[in-house]
Design a protein around this motif. Structure first.
Motif, PDB file in Angstrom:
ATOM      1  N   ILE A 146       6.112  21.162  99.538  1.00  0.00           N
ATOM      2  CA  ILE A 146       5.198  20.519  98.593  1.00  0.00           C
ATOM      3  C   ILE A 146       5.453  21.045  97.179  1.00  0.00           C
ATOM      4  O   ILE A 146       5.608  22.240  96.960  1.00  0.00           O
ATOM      5  CB  ILE A 146       3.721  20.803  98.978  1.00  0.00           C
ATOM      6  CG1 ILE A 146       3.421  20.259 100.376  1.00  0.00           C
ATOM      7  CG2 ILE A 146       2.755  20.273  97.934  1.00  0.00           C
ATOM      8  CD1 ILE A 146       3.493  18.760 100.522  1.00  0.00           C
ATOM      9  N   ASP A 147       5.484  20.111  96.211  1.00  0.00           N
ATOM     10  CA  ASP A 147       5.482  20.473  94.789  1.00  0.00           C
ATOM     11  C   ASP A 147       4.070  20.288  94.282  1.00  0.00           C
ATOM     12  O   ASP A 147       3.357  19.362  94.698  1.00  0.00           O
ATOM     13  CB  ASP A 147       6.447  19.589  93.993  1.00  0.00           C
ATOM     14  CG  ASP A 147       7.893  19.970  94.225  1.00  0.00           C
ATOM     15  OD1 ASP A 147       8.167  21.155  94.525  1.00  0.00           O
ATOM     16  OD2 ASP A 147       8.761  19.085  94.114  1.00  0.00           O
ATOM     17  N   ARG A 148       3.647  21.196  93.384  1.00  0.00           N
ATOM     18  CA  ARG A 148       2.280  21.142  92.861  1.00  0.00           C
ATOM     19  C   ARG A 148       2.289  20.969  91.352  1.00  0.00           C
ATOM     20  O   ARG A 148       3.162  21.499  90.673  1.00  0.00           O
ATOM     21  CB  ARG A 148       1.529  22.436  93.196  1.00  0.00           C
ATOM     22  CG  ARG A 148       1.305  22.624  94.677  1.00  0.00           C
ATOM     23  CD  ARG A 148       0.606  23.913  94.989  1.00  0.00           C
ATOM     24  NE  ARG A 148      -0.789  23.890  94.543  1.00  0.00           N
ATOM     25  CZ  ARG A 148      -1.720  24.729  94.978  1.00  0.00           C
ATOM     26  NH1 ARG A 148      -1.406  25.665  95.860  1.00  0.00           N
ATOM     27  NH2 ARG A 148      -2.945  24.648  94.530  1.00  0.00           N
ATOM     28  N   VAL A 149       1.293  20.249  90.853  1.00  0.00           N
ATOM     29  CA  VAL A 149       1.005  20.192  89.422  1.00  0.00           C
ATOM     30  C   VAL A 149      -0.426  20.691  89.280  1.00  0.00           C
ATOM     31  O   VAL A 149      -1.363  20.095  89.806  1.00  0.00           O
ATOM     32  CB  VAL A 149       1.150  18.764  88.848  1.00  0.00           C
ATOM     33  CG1 VAL A 149       0.866  18.778  87.347  1.00  0.00           C
ATOM     34  CG2 VAL A 149       2.547  18.201  89.131  1.00  0.00           C
ATOM     35  N   PHE A 150      -0.570  21.820  88.591  1.00  0.00           N
ATOM     36  CA  PHE A 150      -1.817  22.576  88.491  1.00  0.00           C
ATOM     37  C   PHE A 150      -2.321  22.477  87.053  1.00  0.00           C
ATOM     38  O   PHE A 150      -1.588  22.781  86.119  1.00  0.00           O
ATOM     39  CB  PHE A 150      -1.494  24.026  88.875  1.00  0.00           C
ATOM     40  CG  PHE A 150      -2.606  25.018  88.723  1.00  0.00           C
ATOM     41  CD1 PHE A 150      -3.576  25.153  89.703  1.00  0.00           C
ATOM     42  CD2 PHE A 150      -2.662  25.868  87.621  1.00  0.00           C
ATOM     43  CE1 PHE A 150      -4.575  26.103  89.586  1.00  0.00           C
ATOM     44  CE2 PHE A 150      -3.647  26.823  87.493  1.00  0.00           C
ATOM     45  CZ  PHE A 150      -4.620  26.941  88.480  1.00  0.00           C
ATOM     46  N   THR A 151      -3.574  22.032  86.881  1.00  0.00           N
ATOM     47  CA  THR A 151      -4.137  21.875  85.544  1.00  0.00           C
ATOM     48  C   THR A 151      -5.509  22.541  85.492  1.00  0.00           C
ATOM     49  O   THR A 151      -6.417  22.137  86.234  1.00  0.00           O
ATOM     50  CB  THR A 151      -4.282  20.375  85.185  1.00  0.00           C
ATOM     51  OG1 THR A 151      -3.034  19.716  85.400  1.00  0.00           O
ATOM     52  CG2 THR A 151      -4.706  20.206  83.739  1.00  0.00           C
ATOM     53  N   ILE A 152      -5.661  23.535  84.633  1.00  0.00           N
ATOM     54  CA  ILE A 152      -6.969  24.170  84.421  1.00  0.00           C
ATOM     55  C   ILE A 152      -7.871  23.150  83.723  1.00  0.00           C
ATOM     56  O   ILE A 152      -7.511  22.610  82.675  1.00  0.00           O
ATOM     57  CB  ILE A 152      -6.839  25.436  83.540  1.00  0.00           C
ATOM     58  CG1 ILE A 152      -5.978  26.502  84.218  1.00  0.00           C
ATOM     59  CG2 ILE A 152      -8.217  25.977  83.160  1.00  0.00           C
ATOM     60  CD1 ILE A 152      -6.645  27.257  85.333  1.00  0.00           C
ATOM     61  N   ILE A 153      -9.052  22.870  84.302  1.00  0.00           N
ATOM     62  CA  ILE A 153      -9.976  21.916  83.686  1.00  0.00           C
ATOM     63  C   ILE A 153     -11.288  22.575  83.247  1.00  0.00           C
ATOM     64  O   ILE A 153     -12.068  21.956  82.531  1.00  0.00           O
ATOM     65  CB  ILE A 153     -10.245  20.699  84.598  1.00  0.00           C
ATOM     66  CG1 ILE A 153     -10.796  21.113  85.955  1.00  0.00           C
ATOM     67  CG2 ILE A 153      -8.976  19.869  84.749  1.00  0.00           C
ATOM     68  CD1 ILE A 153     -11.225  19.947  86.854  1.00  0.00           C
ATOM     69  N   GLU A 154     -11.527  23.801  83.657  1.00  0.00           N
ATOM     70  CA  GLU A 154     -12.663  24.597  83.181  1.00  0.00           C
ATOM     71  C   GLU A 154     -12.220  26.041  83.146  1.00  0.00           C
ATOM     72  O   GLU A 154     -11.528  26.501  84.047  1.00  0.00           O
ATOM     73  CB  GLU A 154     -13.879  24.472  84.103  1.00  0.00           C
ATOM     74  CG  GLU A 154     -14.626  23.180  83.991  1.00  0.00           C
ATOM     75  CD  GLU A 154     -15.815  23.122  84.939  1.00  0.00           C
ATOM     76  OE1 GLU A 154     -16.320  24.174  85.398  1.00  0.00           O
ATOM     77  OE2 GLU A 154     -16.244  21.993  85.244  1.00  0.00           O
ATOM     78  N   GLY A 155     -12.643  26.770  82.116  1.00  0.00           N
ATOM     79  CA  GLY A 155     -12.290  28.176  81.993  1.00  0.00           C
ATOM     80  C   GLY A 155     -11.284  28.383  80.883  1.00  0.00           C
ATOM     81  O   GLY A 155     -10.885  27.457  80.180  1.00  0.00           O
ATOM     82  N   GLN A 156     -10.880  29.635  80.716  1.00  0.00           N
ATOM     83  CA  GLN A 156     -10.031  30.025  79.596  1.00  0.00           C
ATOM     84  C   GLN A 156      -8.541  29.927  79.882  1.00  0.00           C
ATOM     85  O   GLN A 156      -7.737  29.979  78.972  1.00  0.00           O
ATOM     86  CB  GLN A 156     -10.375  31.457  79.174  1.00  0.00           C
ATOM     87  CG  GLN A 156     -11.803  31.600  78.716  1.00  0.00           C
ATOM     88  CD  GLN A 156     -12.185  33.048  78.469  1.00  0.00           C
ATOM     89  OE1 GLN A 156     -11.419  33.962  78.761  1.00  0.00           O
ATOM     90  NE2 GLN A 156     -13.368  33.256  77.944  1.00  0.00           N
ATOM     91  N   GLY A 157      -8.168  29.811  81.145  1.00  0.00           N
ATOM     92  CA  GLY A 157      -6.760  29.747  81.508  1.00  0.00           C
ATOM     93  C   GLY A 157      -6.448  30.708  82.634  1.00  0.00           C
ATOM     94  O   GLY A 157      -7.336  31.373  83.172  1.00  0.00           O
ATOM     95  N   ALA A 158      -5.183  30.784  82.985  1.00  0.00           N
ATOM     96  CA  ALA A 158      -4.751  31.634  84.093  1.00  0.00           C
ATOM     97  C   ALA A 158      -3.258  31.900  83.961  1.00  0.00           C
ATOM     98  O   ALA A 158      -2.553  31.212  83.227  1.00  0.00           O
ATOM     99  CB  ALA A 158      -5.048  30.963  85.432  1.00  0.00           C
ATOM    100  N   THR A 159      -2.802  32.885  84.700  1.00  0.00           N
ATOM    101  CA  THR A 159      -1.376  33.153  84.827  1.00  0.00           C
ATOM    102  C   THR A 159      -1.029  33.109  86.309  1.00  0.00           C
ATOM    103  O   THR A 159      -1.688  33.754  87.130  1.00  0.00           O
ATOM    104  CB  THR A 159      -1.007  34.536  84.241  1.00  0.00           C
ATOM    105  OG1 THR A 159      -1.353  34.546  82.858  1.00  0.00           O
ATOM    106  CG2 THR A 159       0.472  34.826  84.402  1.00  0.00           C
ATOM    107  N   LEU A 160      -0.019  32.317  86.646  1.00  0.00           N
ATOM    108  CA  LEU A 160       0.472  32.249  88.017  1.00  0.00           C
ATOM    109  C   LEU A 160       1.706  33.119  88.127  1.00  0.00           C
ATOM    110  O   LEU A 160       2.628  32.993  87.323  1.00  0.00           O
ATOM    111  CB  LEU A 160       0.813  30.808  88.405  1.00  0.00           C
ATOM    112  CG  LEU A 160      -0.297  29.775  88.273  1.00  0.00           C
ATOM    113  CD1 LEU A 160       0.193  28.411  88.753  1.00  0.00           C
ATOM    114  CD2 LEU A 160      -1.550  30.195  89.020  1.00  0.00           C
TER     115      LEU A 160
END
Length: 190
Positions: free
Chosen positions: A62-76
Motif C-alpha cells: 500500500i502507498d499512503r498519502v498523509f495530510t495533517i488536517i488539525e494540529g501543528q504538524g508532525a514528523t514521520l
C-alpha cells in the motif's frame, strides 16, 4: 463504494464510526473504500485521530498519502530513509509497508489518509481554499470538506462531510470561505 450520475454518494462526518488502527495504537474513521487489493481494498480514504506519538500500522503493498488536517504538524520517521516533515494541509506520500513512526509537533491533531494498493491504483490529494462565494469546477474521486460549507449542486457539505461525485462538479464556498481536500484516484494501466 460507487456513485451514480443522478445521485453522488455523500458520507456525513457525523455518521462515521471509530475503529482501532490495525496495530491498535490509535483510532480511525473510515470514509470510503473501493475495489480489492493487498489489504482488502483497492483504495481507501479515512481520517485518523493523532493523540500523541505512535508507530503507524503496517500495510503491505500500500502507498499512503498523509495530510495533517488539525494540529501543528508532525514528523514521520521511515525505516531506511530520512524524516518526512508533515505540515498542515500539505499532503505527504510514503510507502505503507515501511516501518513508520509519527512524532507530533505539540498538541494532538487529526490526519486525512488516502491508501492505495500500489499494484492497481495511483492517486493524489490536493488542498483547495475557496473565498466566500467563489466556485471551481473539479473532477474528483472524493471531495472532503475541511472548513466552512461547500455547495455542490443541491447538496451542501459541512466540515467533515465527503462527497464521491459521479462526474465533474462545480463546488462553491457557501457563506464564508471554505477549504476542501480533493482526492483523485485512477486505476493503473499496463
Amino acid at each position: 463504494m460507487t456513485a451514480t450520475a443522478s445521485s453522488p454518494a455523500i458520507i456525513r462526518g457525523a455518521t462515521l464510526q471509530p475503529r482501532p488502527w490495525a496495530n491498535g495504537l490509535g483510532i480511525s474513521h473510515n470514509i470510503a473504500q473501493h475495489g480489492d487489493g493487498a489489504c482488502g481494498f483497492g483504495w481507501m480514504i479515512a481520517t485518523a485521530e493523532l493523540s500523541g506519538d505512535a508507530a503507524f500500522s503496517h500495510y503491505p503493498g500500500i502507498d499512503r498519502v498523509f495530510t495533517i488536517i488539525e494540529g501543528q504538524g508532525a514528523t514521520l520517521t521511515l525505516e531506511g530513509s530520512g524524516p518526512l516533515r508533515c505540515r498542515p494541509f500539505v499532503p505527504a506520500g510514503f510507502p505503507g509497508d515501511q516501518a513508520t513512526h509519527c512524532t507530533m509537533d505539540g498538541i494532538p491533531g487529526r490526519a486525512f489518509n488516502l491508501m492505495l494498493d500500489r499494484a492497481g491504483w495511483r492517486g493524489s490529494v490536493t488542498a483547495q481554499s475557496l473565498a466566500a462565494g467563489h466556485r471551481m469546477s473539479l473532477r474528483a474521486t472524493a471531495i472532503h470538506c475541511l472548513a466552512g460549507q461547500l455547495a455542490i449542486g443541491e447538496d451542501v457539505l459541512e466540515a467533515g462531510d465527503t462527497m464521491l461525485p459521479a462526474d465533474n462538479v462545480t463546488v462553491a464556498a457557501q457563506g464564508a470561505a471554505a477549504m476542501a481536500l480533493v482526492v483523485e484516484v485512477a486505476a493503473r494501466v499496463g
